[in-house]
Design an enzyme around this catalytic site. Structure first.
Site, PDB file in Angstrom:
ATOM      1  N   HIS A 141      -3.396   6.858   2.357  1.00 26.60           N
ATOM      2  CA  HIS A 141      -3.817   5.569   1.805  1.00 26.60           C
ATOM      3  C   HIS A 141      -5.218   5.263   2.327  1.00 26.60           C
ATOM      4  O   HIS A 141      -5.492   5.415   3.517  1.00 26.60           O
ATOM      5  CB  HIS A 141      -2.824   4.487   2.232  1.00 26.60           C
ATOM      6  N   ASN A 185     -10.362  -0.586   0.055  1.00 27.91           N
ATOM      7  CA  ASN A 185      -8.906  -0.474   0.087  1.00 27.91           C
ATOM      8  C   ASN A 185      -8.350  -1.087  -1.199  1.00 27.91           C
ATOM      9  O   ASN A 185      -8.455  -2.287  -1.406  1.00 27.91           O
ATOM     10  CB  ASN A 185      -8.391  -1.208   1.336  1.00 27.91           C
ATOM     11  N   CYS A 244       0.820  -1.214   0.000  1.00 25.75           N
ATOM     12  CA  CYS A 244       0.000   0.000   0.000  1.00 25.75           C
ATOM     13  C   CYS A 244       0.850   1.259   0.000  1.00 25.75           C
ATOM     14  O   CYS A 244       0.316   2.370  -0.044  1.00 25.75           O
ATOM     15  CB  CYS A 244      -0.937  -0.008   1.195  1.00 25.75           C
TER      16      CYS A 244
HETATM   17  C1  LIG Z   1     -10.442  -5.055  10.283  1.00 26.81           C
HETATM   18  C2  LIG Z   1     -10.941  -4.190  11.393  1.00 26.81           C
HETATM   19  C3  LIG Z   1     -12.064  -3.276  10.918  1.00 26.81           C
HETATM   20  C4  LIG Z   1     -11.493  -5.110  12.470  1.00 26.81           C
HETATM   21  O1  LIG Z   1     -11.901  -4.371  13.581  1.00 26.81           O
HETATM   22  P1  LIG Z   1     -11.476  -4.834  15.064  1.00 26.81           P
HETATM   23  O2  LIG Z   1     -12.099  -3.910  15.966  1.00 26.81           O
HETATM   24  O3  LIG Z   1     -10.000  -4.965  15.098  1.00 26.81           O
HETATM   25  O4  LIG Z   1     -12.142  -6.261  15.134  1.00 26.81           O
HETATM   26  P2  LIG Z   1     -11.876  -7.448  16.148  1.00 26.81           P
HETATM   27  O5  LIG Z   1     -11.409  -8.592  15.364  1.00 26.81           O
HETATM   28  O6  LIG Z   1     -11.064  -6.997  17.311  1.00 26.81           O
HETATM   29  O7  LIG Z   1     -13.309  -7.729  16.636  1.00 26.81           O
HETATM   30  C5  LIG Z   1     -14.070  -6.841  17.460  1.00 26.81           C
HETATM   31  C6  LIG Z   1     -15.449  -7.375  17.592  1.00 26.81           C
HETATM   32  O8  LIG Z   1     -16.131  -7.318  16.329  1.00 26.81           O
HETATM   33  C7  LIG Z   1     -16.505  -8.627  15.889  1.00 26.81           C
HETATM   34  N1  LIG Z   1     -16.248  -8.725  14.457  1.00 26.81           N
HETATM   35  C8  LIG Z   1     -15.062  -8.947  13.859  1.00 26.81           C
HETATM   36  N2  LIG Z   1     -15.222  -8.931  12.525  1.00 26.81           N
HETATM   37  C9  LIG Z   1     -16.506  -8.676  12.298  1.00 26.81           C
HETATM   38  C10 LIG Z   1     -17.282  -8.523  11.136  1.00 26.81           C
HETATM   39  N3  LIG Z   1     -16.757  -8.605   9.909  1.00 26.81           N
HETATM   40  N4  LIG Z   1     -18.590  -8.249  11.277  1.00 26.81           N
HETATM   41  C11 LIG Z   1     -19.155  -8.136  12.479  1.00 26.81           C
HETATM   42  N5  LIG Z   1     -18.475  -8.270  13.621  1.00 26.81           N
HETATM   43  C12 LIG Z   1     -17.176  -8.543  13.526  1.00 26.81           C
HETATM   44  C13 LIG Z   1     -15.669  -9.578  16.678  1.00 26.81           C
HETATM   45  O9  LIG Z   1     -16.301 -10.821  16.822  1.00 26.81           O
HETATM   46  C14 LIG Z   1     -15.518  -8.850  17.992  1.00 26.81           C
HETATM   47  O10 LIG Z   1     -16.690  -9.008  18.752  1.00 26.81           O
HETATM   48  P3  LIG Z   1     -16.628  -9.264  20.336  1.00 26.81           P
HETATM   49  O11 LIG Z   1     -15.949  -8.067  20.905  1.00 26.81           O
HETATM   50  O12 LIG Z   1     -18.057  -9.380  20.718  1.00 26.81           O
HETATM   51  O13 LIG Z   1     -15.842 -10.519  20.493  1.00 26.81           O
HETATM   52  C15 LIG Z   1      -9.831  -3.307  11.952  1.00 26.81           C
HETATM   53  O14 LIG Z   1      -8.962  -4.048  12.750  1.00 26.81           O
HETATM   54  C16 LIG Z   1      -9.039  -2.600  10.886  1.00 26.81           C
HETATM   55  O15 LIG Z   1      -9.573  -2.032   9.967  1.00 26.81           O
HETATM   56  N6  LIG Z   1      -7.719  -2.591  11.011  1.00 26.81           N
HETATM   57  C17 LIG Z   1      -6.848  -1.975  10.042  1.00 26.81           C
HETATM   58  C18 LIG Z   1      -6.832  -2.842   8.830  1.00 26.81           C
HETATM   59  C19 LIG Z   1      -6.309  -2.185   7.612  1.00 26.81           C
HETATM   60  O16 LIG Z   1      -6.717  -1.136   7.250  1.00 26.81           O
HETATM   61  N7  LIG Z   1      -5.397  -2.877   6.955  1.00 26.81           N
HETATM   62  C20 LIG Z   1      -4.804  -2.489   5.753  1.00 26.81           C
HETATM   63  C21 LIG Z   1      -3.718  -1.531   5.994  1.00 26.81           C
HETATM   64  S1  LIG Z   1      -2.843  -1.308   4.553  1.00 26.81           S
END
Ligand SMILES: CC(C)(COP(=O)(O)OP(=O)(O)OC[C@H]1O[C@@H](n2cnc3c(N)ncnc32)[C@H](O)[C@@H]1OP(=O)(O)O)[C@@H](O)C(=O)NCCC(=O)NCCS
Lengths: 333, 82
Positions: free
Chosen positions: A258, A289, A122
């Site tokens: 980005h 993305n 990215c």
């Molecule tokens: C991917 C992303 C949105 C996930 O969010 P998060 O808060 O880290 O998610 P988690 O895996 O910790 O899960 C948090 C909660 O949401 C739930 N959850 C996870 N994925 C889910 C989905 N797709 N839909 C609904 N719920 C979801 C989990 O079960 C968890 O629930 P709980 O607290 O009841 O157990 C986030 O981490 C993110 O965007 N990170 C950066 C990624 C990125 O941009 N990468 C590219 C960079 S180049």
């Protein structure tokens, strides 16, 4: 010792034109919900993403690049024969040899321009832009085409709740050429290979070929670790790029990070304490993305909608798998 | 000097107020970040980073998911601050 004549470049470089290509198929969150347990509300609140584009069979990496580049060349007001080098950043072109840049250079009608692919996830756009600037100032090319292009839908595991909704496809291109004034600031860039596990391809292609895994390789990530790094470490890098260019946040017109996740963008804006007057790119909402393509695609859209204008001062920062990053301040074409 | 329990709760209240807009007086030891205070998992990362800076502690990603309530976070900081 014989004397070697040095090459002669332009005093400075600038972005002269930008173009984008978004695949025709628009994919709403409802389609993502067919394969993961989630909700439209969750996806919007955690990522800002409402729709993304997925490429069809004809919308290949090369085809999308040629479309985006044609627009960038027209926008720059030059002809394809004037292009001296074509740099393509992609991680989703599934034929490694030859470099897809050569096919693109040929299809565009360049006059045997130097052409090669780079891999910087990215951050690929910033890496390519930095190479282009060097070539122009050093004199090995007068005009350089920098393309960021991805078909991340081919590398997405639609059953992975952490990534299925994030990625999209598209191509963005810029023409970089000579300038009398500085219009691309110093690049602040680097890599943190000790964090290579935080975003990566699940397994090497050969594991899939050898039947060691049943699923085709895809991109996986440790979402929270990436989020923390992106928001807090990358805000520091963005600030360094502003400082290196001698631009205060009050002098900044546009911020084009980005387009990974709107929550990352919001937090970066807060951490950087950007004033309200700065226009912030939020193309992620309808594009997802698109890795290396995201910055030029967002740039093109801001200029097309009039939210940004030619001559504006913009901070661009890319960051992703590697981990790698690159930030710089540019004058918009 | 190490912060007291009271100071930590007051500090967390300011941080949560800044990030999620929740009134400081609502941030009490027994409150759950996600269920009561409108701090979702990503805002929690922001809360944690702000707390790290303010209280001079390191809170690794793996420990963040155990910090369900303001009390959990307060105890964690009390135990781990320098
Ligand atoms: C991917 C992303 C949105 C996930 O969010 P998060 O808060 O880290 O998610 P988690 O895996 O910790 O899960 C948090 C909660 O949401 C739930 N959850 C996870 N994925 C889910 C989905 N797709 N839909 C609904 N719920 C979801 C989990 O079960 C968890 O629930 P709980 O607290 O009841 O157990 C986030 O981490 C993110 O965007 N990170 C950066 C990624 C990125 O941009 N990468 C590219 C960079 S180049």
């Amino acid at each position: 010792m014989s004397k070697i004549k040095p090459s002669k470049g332009a005093p400075y470089a600038r972005i002269l034109g930008v173009g984008g290509y978004r695949p025709t198929r628009v994919v709403p969150n409802e389609v993502i919900l067919e394969t993961i347990d989630s909700s439209d509300e969750w996806i919007r609140s955690r990522s800002g993403i409402e729709t993304r584009h997925w490429a069809n069979d004809e919308e290949t990496v090369a085809a999308m690049s040629v479309e985006a580049s044609g627009k960038a060349i027209a926008d720059a007001g030059i002809t394809a024969e004037q292009i001296g080098a074509v740099v393509v950043s992609t991680v989703s072109h599934f034929k490694q040899t030859p470099a897809v840049a050569t096919e693109i250079a040929d299809k565009l009608g360049t006059n045997r321009a130097a052409a090669f692919d780079i891999s910087a996830g990215c951050a690929g756009f910033g890496y390519g832009l930095t190479l282009a600037k060097g070539m122009i100032v050093e004199g090995s090319a007068e005009y350089v085409l920098v393309i960021g292009v991805e078909r991340l839908s081919d590398l997405t595991d639609l059953e992975d709740r952490a990534t299925a909704f994030l990625f999209g496809d598209g191509a963005g291109a810029v023409v970089v050429g000579p300038s009398k004034e500085p219009a691309i600031g110093p690049t602040v860039w680097g890599s943190e290979g000790d964090k290579s596990d935080t975003i990566k391809q699940t397994v090497p292609w050969t594991d899939y070929r050898d039947g060691e895994v049943a699923k085709f390789p895809a991109i996986t990530q440790e979402g929270q670790a990436v989020f923390r790094w992106a928001v807090f470490e990358m805000a520091k890098v963005a600030q360094q790029a502003l400082d290196a260019a001698g631009i205060s946040s009050a002098e900044l017109d546009v911020f084009i990070p980005h387009q990974a996740n709107e929550r990352i963008i919001d937090s970066m804006v807060k951490t950087l304490k950007l004033p309200e007057s700065v226009t912030v790119a939020r193309d992620v909402r309808t594009t997802g993305n698109t890795s290396a393509a995201s910055i030029p695609l967002a740039m093109e859209r801001l200029l097309a909608t009039g939210e940004a204008k030619s001559g504006d001062t913009a901070l661009v920062i890319g960051f992703g798998a590697g981990l790698v990053y690159a930030a710089t301040v540019v004058t918009l074409p | 000097m190490a912060a007291t329990q009271e100071e930590i709760v007051a500090g967390l209240a300011e941080i949560v107020n800044e990030i999620a807009g929740i009134p400081v007086e609502d941030v009490q030891l027994d409150k759950s970040f996600t269920d009561d205070l409108d701090v979702d998992s990503l805002s929690m990362v922001e809360v944690v980073v702000a707390a790290e800076e303010r209280f001079d502690v390191k809170i690794p990603d793996d420990d963040v998911k155990d910090l369900k309530t303001v009390g959990d976070a307060t105890n964690y900081i009390l135990k781990n601050q320098d």
